[in-house]
Design a protein around this motif. Structure first.
Motif, PDB file in Angstrom:
ATOM      1  N   ASP A  32       0.741  -1.214  -0.096  1.00 20.36           N
ATOM      2  CA  ASP A  32      -0.227  -0.160   0.135  1.00 20.36           C
ATOM      3  C   ASP A  32       0.900   1.124  -0.252  1.00 20.36           C
ATOM      4  OD1 ASP A  32      -2.731  -1.302   0.256  1.00 20.36           O
ATOM      5  OD2 ASP A  32      -1.907  -2.143   2.139  1.00 20.36           O
ATOM      6  N   VAL A  86      -1.801  -0.018  -4.819  1.00 24.01           N
ATOM      7  CA  VAL A  86      -1.540   1.252  -5.195  1.00 24.01           C
ATOM      8  C   VAL A  86      -2.265   1.240  -6.633  1.00 24.01           C
ATOM      9  CG1 VAL A  86      -0.484   3.396  -5.219  1.00 24.01           C
ATOM     10  CG2 VAL A  86       0.223   1.874  -3.407  1.00 24.01           C
ATOM     11  N   LYS A  88      -3.990   4.759  -7.437  1.00 15.71           N
ATOM     12  CA  LYS A  88      -4.027   6.040  -7.753  1.00 15.71           C
ATOM     13  C   LYS A  88      -2.745   6.716  -8.225  1.00 15.71           C
ATOM     14  CE  LYS A  88      -5.354  10.670  -5.334  1.00 15.71           C
ATOM     15  NZ  LYS A  88      -5.700  11.293  -3.939  1.00 15.71           N
ATOM     16  N   TRP A  89      -1.932   6.458  -7.474  1.00 11.06           N
ATOM     17  CA  TRP A  89      -0.508   6.978  -7.986  1.00 11.06           C
ATOM     18  C   TRP A  89       0.369   6.164  -8.905  1.00 11.06           C
ATOM     19  CZ3 TRP A  89       0.051  11.763  -6.181  1.00 11.06           C
ATOM     20  CH2 TRP A  89      -0.926  11.995  -4.913  1.00 11.06           C
ATOM     21  N   PRO A 101      -0.450  13.410   8.648  1.00  7.84           N
ATOM     22  CA  PRO A 101      -1.412  12.312   7.990  1.00  7.84           C
ATOM     23  C   PRO A 101      -2.408  11.649   9.253  1.00  7.84           C
ATOM     24  CG  PRO A 101       0.891  11.262   8.555  1.00  7.84           C
ATOM     25  CD  PRO A 101       1.063  12.650   8.846  1.00  7.84           C
ATOM     26  N   ARG A 104      -7.880   8.791  10.345  1.00 11.77           N
ATOM     27  CA  ARG A 104      -9.395   8.936   9.798  1.00 11.77           C
ATOM     28  C   ARG A 104     -10.446   8.010  10.276  1.00 11.77           C
ATOM     29  NH1 ARG A 104      -5.903   9.042   5.060  1.00 11.77           N
ATOM     30  NH2 ARG A 104      -6.234  11.048   3.619  1.00 11.77           N
ATOM     31  N   ARG A 138       2.687   5.846   3.039  1.00 13.41           N
ATOM     32  CA  ARG A 138       1.616   5.114   2.695  1.00 13.41           C
ATOM     33  C   ARG A 138       0.919   5.805   1.351  1.00 13.41           C
ATOM     34  NH1 ARG A 138      -0.406   6.430   7.727  1.00 13.41           N
ATOM     35  NH2 ARG A 138      -1.934   7.380   6.707  1.00 13.41           N
ATOM     36  N   GLN A 139      -0.008   5.249   0.483  1.00 14.71           N
ATOM     37  CA  GLN A 139      -0.346   6.067  -0.469  1.00 14.71           C
ATOM     38  C   GLN A 139      -1.563   6.932  -0.039  1.00 14.71           C
ATOM     39  OE1 GLN A 139      -3.463   3.495  -3.099  1.00 14.71           O
ATOM     40  NE2 GLN A 139      -3.339   1.867  -1.313  1.00 14.71           N
ATOM     41  N   ASP A 140      -1.940   6.837   0.931  1.00 14.99           N
ATOM     42  CA  ASP A 140      -2.956   8.151   1.344  1.00 14.99           C
ATOM     43  C   ASP A 140      -2.110   9.096   1.968  1.00 14.99           C
ATOM     44  OD1 ASP A 140      -2.421   6.509   3.707  1.00 14.99           O
ATOM     45  OD2 ASP A 140      -4.869   6.158   4.403  1.00 14.99           O
ATOM     46  N   LEU A 306      -6.794  17.009   7.595  1.00 14.71           N
ATOM     47  CA  LEU A 306      -6.380  16.646   6.247  1.00 14.71           C
ATOM     48  C   LEU A 306      -7.028  17.688   5.326  1.00 14.71           C
ATOM     49  CD1 LEU A 306      -5.589  14.558   3.882  1.00 14.71           C
ATOM     50  CD2 LEU A 306      -8.038  13.600   4.274  1.00 14.71           C
ATOM     51  N   GLN A 310      -5.020  19.792   2.515  1.00  9.65           N
ATOM     52  CA  GLN A 310      -5.537  20.017   0.842  1.00  9.65           C
ATOM     53  C   GLN A 310      -6.007  21.577   0.678  1.00  9.65           C
ATOM     54  OE1 GLN A 310      -9.206  17.759   1.376  1.00  9.65           O
ATOM     55  NE2 GLN A 310      -8.035  15.851   0.694  1.00  9.65           N
TER      56      GLN A 310
END
Length: 354
Positions: A32, A86, A88-89, A101, A104, A138-140, A306, A310
């Protein structure tokens, strides 16, 4: 791809000389995770504190402060490999690591207090940070760098601007308000000034370095006052029609600046404590009767949500914030960069380029 990289590691606490530039294995990529080639990382006051061993107790749910360690709360670079889960990337994507990070899922995250997450580990806090040619995240735990924004600017932005966004919620200011920001030449203070101006407030910066008045006046401050001048509280009142500032965002910290902040604040105003000096204790003293009599609110900020992180990149992409980079050092000169920042010679951010 090569198997080793250059990194700066900390094996003991002490002065800048304890930072060691070494060859180390490139970290392994989990299913991940992403592997990022770091192009820029920032040197922050936290790095000086960690290196010196002047550390607080970890927050509940956070791991202890490790040694050996690799500092670096900010890192921006290019993805070079991804784990099997993964999607998304992709290699070639430009990304910046989240300095805060969140998990959540914990009780505080679901209450919207992701900045106080009790099930996370921050880069440069408990997870190896950006003082290296490569990092795994981590990807997130990363966000895309907006088009037109270079790696250096992205690395100079995230930690510095996201905490003041939290600050603006704790002690909001707007048109007609006045905010005093201490330590005006620091990267976070400049971020505070820009965000307060964006809200429509009048911004007064304080500095201990009179030779920087002209330079600071171009960075978002409406007025520059000198912290060492005993007339400073009276000068703030003169600039606010005798009332005092609606808020003081104290980027310096310590007892002297805490007392100065209280003396500059109007009845019913707010003092926000953003940090503490790296070379002094963290205890603050106040006169409770004076505090009650003036109904001054004292608050603190820690980290960012978060959404703050953003929003920070959205403001950067729209040209509404402009990080000031004072100087960039090669990664091999991390010790020199720490000495430079420790000497308070900078105006804005100090970077390392791996």
């Amino acid at each position: 791809m090569e198997q080793t990289m250059m990194a700066v590691r900390l094996f003991e606490h002490g002065g800048p000389e304890v930072l060691k530039y070494i060859e180390a294995p490139i970290p392994e990529v989990g299913p991940d995770d992403i592997l990022m080639r770091v192009h820029a990382t920032a040197v922050n006051s936290w790095d000086l504190r960690y290196r010196a061993g002047n550390l607080p107790q970890p927050l509940p749910g956070r791991p202890p402060w490790p040694l050996p360690f690799q500092l670096g709360r900010d890192a921006a670079g290019e993805i070079v490999a991804t784990g099997e889960n993964v999607t998304k990337w992709h290699p070639g994507d430009r990304a910046v690591q989240l300095p805060h990070p969140p998990c959540r899922n914990c009780a505080l995250c679901v209450r919207g207090l992701e900045n106080l997450c009790v099930d996370t580990a921050y880069p440069g806090h408990q997870v190896f940070g950006g003082y290296a040619q490569y990092v795994v995240r981590r990807q997130d735990a990363i966000l895309p760098i907006p088009d037109g924004i270079d790696f250096e600017t992205a690395a100079a932005t995230m930690w510095t601007y996201t905490t003041p966004l939290n600050c603006a919620r704790q002690a909001p200011v707007g048109p007609g308000d006045t905010v005093v920001i201490t330590g005006a030449s620091g990267g976070m203070a400049i971020a505070c000034a820009q965000l307060a101006k964006l809200s429509g407030a009048t911004v007064i910066g304080t500095t201990t370095k009179p030779d920087r008045d002209e330079a600071l006046s171009t960075l978002g401050y409406d007025h520059i006052l000198h912290s060492t001048d005993p007339r400073l509280p009276a000068q703030v009142r003169e600039l606010t029609h005798g009332l005092g500032a609606d808020a003081v965002w104290d980027c310096v910290g310590g007892n002297d600046f805490f007392r100065l902040s209280l003396s500059c604040t109007r009845l019913g105003g707010t003092v926000i404590v953003l940090g503490t000096p790296t070379d002094q204790g963290s205890r603050l003293e106040l006169d409770a009767l004076a505090l009650i009599g003036r109904q001054v609110r004292i608050a603190s900020v820690r980290g960012a949500t978060l959404r703050d992180q953003q929003l920070c990149l959205e403001l950067l992409a729209d040209g509404k914030i402009t990080p000031i980079i004072d100087r960039a050092f090669p990664l091999a000169e991390a010790a020199e960069a720490h000495s430079y920042l420790e000497g308070q010679r900078q105006t804005g951010k100090v970077l390392l380029l791996p």
